[in-house]
Design an enzyme around this catalytic site. Structure first.
Site, PDB file in Angstrom:
ATOM      1  N   ASP A   1       0.909  -1.428   0.236  1.00 16.33           N
ATOM      2  CA  ASP A   1       0.088  -0.116   0.092  1.00 16.33           C
ATOM      3  C   ASP A   1       0.568   1.200   0.087  1.00 16.33           C
ATOM      4  OD1 ASP A   1      -1.977  -1.516   0.410  1.00 16.33           O
ATOM      5  OD2 ASP A   1      -2.289  -1.226   2.591  1.00 16.33           O
TER       6      ASP A   1
ATOM      7  N   GLN B   1      -1.592  -8.953  -6.818  1.00 12.92           N
ATOM      8  CA  GLN B   1      -1.267  -7.862  -6.635  1.00 12.92           C
ATOM      9  C   GLN B   1       0.198  -8.020  -5.063  1.00 12.92           C
ATOM     10  OE1 GLN B   1      -3.885  -4.074  -6.841  1.00 12.92           O
ATOM     11  NE2 GLN B   1      -4.269  -5.983  -6.252  1.00 12.92           N
TER      12      GLN B   1
HETATM   13  O1  F6P Z   1      -2.420  -3.861   3.171  1.00 10.89           O
HETATM   14  C1  F6P Z   1      -2.374  -4.847   2.185  1.00 10.89           C
HETATM   15  C2  F6P Z   1      -3.378  -5.473   1.544  1.00 10.89           C
HETATM   16  O2  F6P Z   1      -3.110  -5.594   0.701  1.00 10.89           O
HETATM   17  C3  F6P Z   1      -4.853  -4.222   1.092  1.00 10.89           C
HETATM   18  O3  F6P Z   1      -4.387  -3.299  -0.187  1.00 10.89           O
HETATM   19  C4  F6P Z   1      -5.868  -4.763   1.435  1.00 10.89           C
HETATM   20  O4  F6P Z   1      -6.708  -4.142   1.508  1.00 10.89           O
HETATM   21  C5  F6P Z   1      -5.424  -5.864   2.503  1.00 10.89           C
HETATM   22  O5  F6P Z   1      -4.612  -6.264   2.730  1.00 10.89           O
HETATM   23  C6  F6P Z   1      -6.342  -7.254   1.928  1.00 10.89           C
HETATM   24  O6  F6P Z   1      -5.263  -7.935   3.109  1.00 10.89           O
HETATM   25  P1  F6P Z   1      -6.006  -9.823   3.551  1.00 10.89           P
HETATM   26  O7  F6P Z   1      -5.259 -10.356   2.579  1.00 10.89           O
HETATM   27  O8  F6P Z   1      -5.939 -10.288   4.889  1.00 10.89           O
HETATM   28  O9  F6P Z   1      -7.550  -9.903   2.453  1.00 10.89           O
END
Ligand code: F6P
Length: 341
Positions: free
Chosen positions: A127, A273
């Site tokens: 991020d 990503q």
């Molecule tokens: O903080 C990194 C991130 O990939 C964010 O961009 C996203 O909102 C979140 O983590 C997703 O989290 P998880 O892997 O717990 O779904």
């Protein structure tokens, strides 16, 4: 010294490069010993460790993910969590910790440091929203993956005369959307920092179709419309109180179709990503962070985080590093807006 290493929060490409650099320099230059804690703060909470020596880090530089595992465990929310961590560090003979993580993991590191735990932080997150550092590793890889996806969307959008929306991650910061959108020549980029006007977005879409090109819209998962314009659903919360984001791209597509009569479809890049091999930039940044983190531990500079300032790696206080989110400034968004429509 015996040093514990953990990776917490959402994983990102480059974590293994940090671990490798920490261990390689720590063992060969300083003669320290290492122990890995599994799955973020869950590891020290449960005393769950794994061996971490030079052999364990061989060949991991280009590998995505983390050999230590990760989780979004918040020990501060668990009764007696901090004391359990202190007891387990003592029981495993660990003198100091290197915590590799984002806002949440480093926020915990800060609180532990305030309570006497010797800890040094390393900033990671796709991020790029940590205020103490110019860049976090993982961001460049995520931007490159998203840019390649946008390039591919352009060609298929042209064939079918459709509006294609690419939803990217980034939580409450629009950095991935801004960089990938600019690099990929998006016609519209929507970020959380600036609520969008759906009427304006539809004007951009229509003007793009008039020039006989198909519009590509990049939308950050945390982007939202001006109040009252569209209904958006709220997601569930994690243990740090963060809402699970995602779905804005689909809502946007429906609204664009309804308002313009043009076909609009969404691609959600999601965890793609975060997976896979880091870019050269991220490998180098992560390696330099790792080298400097072990130096900070060796120098006894606890309660700090390594950070990139320009091209230098410096040490900043964990309080500064976690004080606020680094969001996209208005002036940076204005640069991208020149190309909208
Ligand atoms: O903080 C990194 C991130 O990939 C964010 O961009 C996203 O909102 C979140 O983590 C997703 O989290 P998880 O892997 O717990 O779904």
């Amino acid at each position: 010294m015996r040093i514990g290493v953990l990776t917490g929060g959402g994983d990102c490409p480059g974590l293994n490069a940090v671990i490798r650099a920490v261990v390689r320099k720590g063992v060969s230059i300083y003669g320290h010993e290492f122990v890995g804690f599994r799955d973020g703060w869950k590891g020290p909470l449960a005393g769950d460790t794994m061996p971490l020596d030079i052999q364990a880090v061989r060949g991991i530089l280009p590998r995505g993910g983390t050999i230590l595992g990760s989780s979004r465990t918040n020990p501060i929310k668990i009764e007696g969590g901090v004391d359990r961590i202190k007891e387990n560090l003592a029981a495993t003979g660990v003198d100091a910790l290197i915590a590799i993580g984002g806002e949440d993991t480093l926020g915990v590191a800060k609180q532990l440091s305030d309570r006497g735990v010797k800890v040094v932080g390393v900033p990671k997150t796709i991020d790029n929203d940590l205020s103490g550092t110019d860049y976090t590793f993982g961001f460049d890889t995520a931007v490159n993956i998203a840019t390649e996806a946008i390039d591919r969307l352009h060609t298929t959008a042209e064939s079918h005369h459709r509006a294609l929306i690419c939803e990217v991650m980034g939580r409450h910061a629009g950095w991935i959307a801004l960089h990938a959108g600019m690099a990929g020549g998006a016609n519209v980029i929507l970020i959380p920092e600036k609520p969008f006007d759906i009427e304006r977005v539809c004007e951009y879409v229509e003007s793009r179709f008039r020039t006989r090109y198909s519009p590509i819209l990049v939308v950050a998962e945390g982007a939202h419309p001006l109040e009252g314009q569209m209904t958006v659903q709220a997601g569930e919360l994690d243990s740090f109180g963060h809402v699970r984001l995602g779905g804005i791209g689909e809502m946007l597509a429906k609204e664009i179709e309804k308002r313009t009569g043009k076909e609009a479809r969404t691609t959600v890049l999601g965890h793609i990503q975060r997976g896979g091999t880091p870019t050269a930039f991220d490998r180098v940044l992560a390696t330099r962070f790792g080298l400097q983190a072990i130096d900070a531990v060796h120098d006894g500079e606890f309660g700090t985080m390594v950070a990139l300032r320009g091209t230098d790696i410096v040490r900043v206080g964990l309080d500064e590093a976690t004080a606020e989110l680094k969001t996209v400034p208005v002036s940076r968004y204005a640069e991208a807006e020149v190309f909208f429509g």
